[in-house]
Write a protein that holds these residues in place. Structure first.
Motif, PDB file in Angstrom:
ATOM      1  N   UNK A 181      32.468  40.745  78.618  1.00 40.44           N
ATOM      2  CA  UNK A 181      33.794  41.253  78.984  1.00 40.44           C
ATOM      3  C   UNK A 181      34.869  40.613  78.095  1.00 40.44           C
ATOM      4  N   UNK A 201      34.855  42.507  74.972  1.00 38.71           N
ATOM      5  CA  UNK A 201      35.530  43.803  75.170  1.00 38.71           C
ATOM      6  C   UNK A 201      37.034  43.652  74.976  1.00 38.71           C
ATOM      7  N   UNK A 202      37.614  42.628  75.592  1.00 42.56           N
ATOM      8  CA  UNK A 202      39.065  42.433  75.509  1.00 42.56           C
ATOM      9  C   UNK A 202      39.470  42.113  74.072  1.00 42.56           C
ATOM     10  N   UNK A 210      39.178  45.141  71.814  1.00 42.00           N
ATOM     11  CA  UNK A 210      40.259  46.074  72.146  1.00 42.00           C
ATOM     12  C   UNK A 210      41.571  45.612  71.494  1.00 42.00           C
TER      13      UNK A 210
END
Lengths: 242, 242
Positions: A228, A231-232, A235
């Motif tokens: 996760x 992911x951040x 992004x």
């Protein structure tokens, strides 16, 4: 006809030792196998209980019974298609634009999820430290949802790579600078560490910058899961146009 | 002394049916159990092979052997501490600021990871549709890394909740508006859907806006994993100051 010894051989490929020894890996499930059949990989054997499930351009398979599939499979509930592929020759890491590097990621689900993220965010290559989990582990393959066919994975010494590279490396670290306040360079290497211990001291010493994702509110949560957090960070990288 | 019937009873709590019937759940591992002992939960039994591992203020435990722990445990490799807790009374959903809602998330690892994310990003409450996986499932608890002690989880009909709410709901959808271009309202409900099917039609019809995370490059990846998509959306929410 698939004989007992062949079933036993295919089952043995669940283990890294036998994958290395034979240069082969197993993929299961309609979606994953079809994605791999369309990629630049060599199938050594494709087995299905229902040939209509395979992509139409592929015609070299063996039809097997549910019970044979059950014996070959590493899954509790096998999913109609199983294939054996040759592990691609290991490639040289080629650094272009942004590359993701993993320093000792151990959980197969995390690696698979990170491969899927790189596919989504247009990161063509992941460089894994030698102690990162094997990307041909069946649980990794399942978690990639087929993205393993489109993201290049290289295993090498991260420390050597970072020392020799002209790209600067940023690493995720609980005490790093707030990622929201930073501008990414136009190229670089983003390093994510082990689930429990983060980035190793050796690799940490080679980072140009440590970055973190700010925590909100009064929580005593110790960290984010590595997938996760990746992911951040990916992004943020893409949002800012790098 | 822990008897055979007690071991059997504890083992039965691996299944949702017996958790519901008895209003109890099992947590395993030093970190998770200690986090729960410090939270507002009622322990009904705490078992350990090494009492020094428990938080010092907690003194009501039974010392057991490795072999008894092995029999009680749902893990392949039990981790020294196991505890039985009472499932908290189910609470009313109270909507303040931003709330996360899950519409049919089925994978225990995904739910656990999402609970951990909410803890990190300061989202105090998750509202789950009735068909979302049970948050007291042992695999969910493991994946929360203790965050289950700090995030309130409510199971209810999402459609009814959204119909009655004055907060507007945004939902993650492959064909939604680019999240990077949007400003979040100061309060709302962010809805994430099922791993394979996304948000249900019934809930989808009640959304004020559908939002998506842009894909980069030529990939044919079909979607992001629901936990990693939640990570990106919560990061965007907090980065923009909502």
């Amino acid at each position: 006809m698939v004989g007992k010894s062949q079933i036993k051989f295919i089952k043995s490929l669940q283990l890294k030792k036998y994958r290395k020894l034979n240069g082969l890996f197993v993929a299961e499930g309609v979606k994953l196998v079809n994605e791999l059949l369309q990629a630049d990989l060599t199938p050594e054997g494709v087995y299905t209980t229902d040939p209509k499930l395979l992509i139409p351009q592929f015609s070299s398979f063996e039809v097997i019974s549910e019970s044979v599939l059950q014996k070959m499979s590493g899954l509790k509930t096998p999913n109609k298609v199983l294939a054996v592929f040759r592990i691609p020759e290991s490639k040289q890491a080629v650094l272009e634009e942004w590359t993701l590097a993993l320093d000792g990621v151990k959980d197969p689900g995390n690696l698979g999820t990170i491969i899927r993220l790189c596919d989504w965010f247009g990161i063509p290559q992941i460089i894994c430290s030698e102690d990162t989990v094997d990307c041909y582990n069946p649980k990794v393959l399942q978690a990639t949802m087929g993205s393993i066919a489109r993201v290049k994975i290289v295993y090498t010494s991260l420390a050597t790579l970072l020392k020799d590279s002209e790209h600067s490396a940023w690493g995720a670290d609980m005490h790093g600078e707030n990622i929201y306040d930073l501008r990414f360079p136009t190229s670089g290497i983003l390093v994510m560490g082990n689930e429990a211990h983060g980035i190793s001291d050796e690799v940490g010493a080679l980072l140009a910058k440590k970055v973190s994702i700010p925590q909100v509110g009064p929580s005593t949560a110790e960290s984010l899961n590595v997938a996760t957090a990746t992911a951040v960070l990916l992004s943020e990288l893409r949002r800012k146009g790098s």
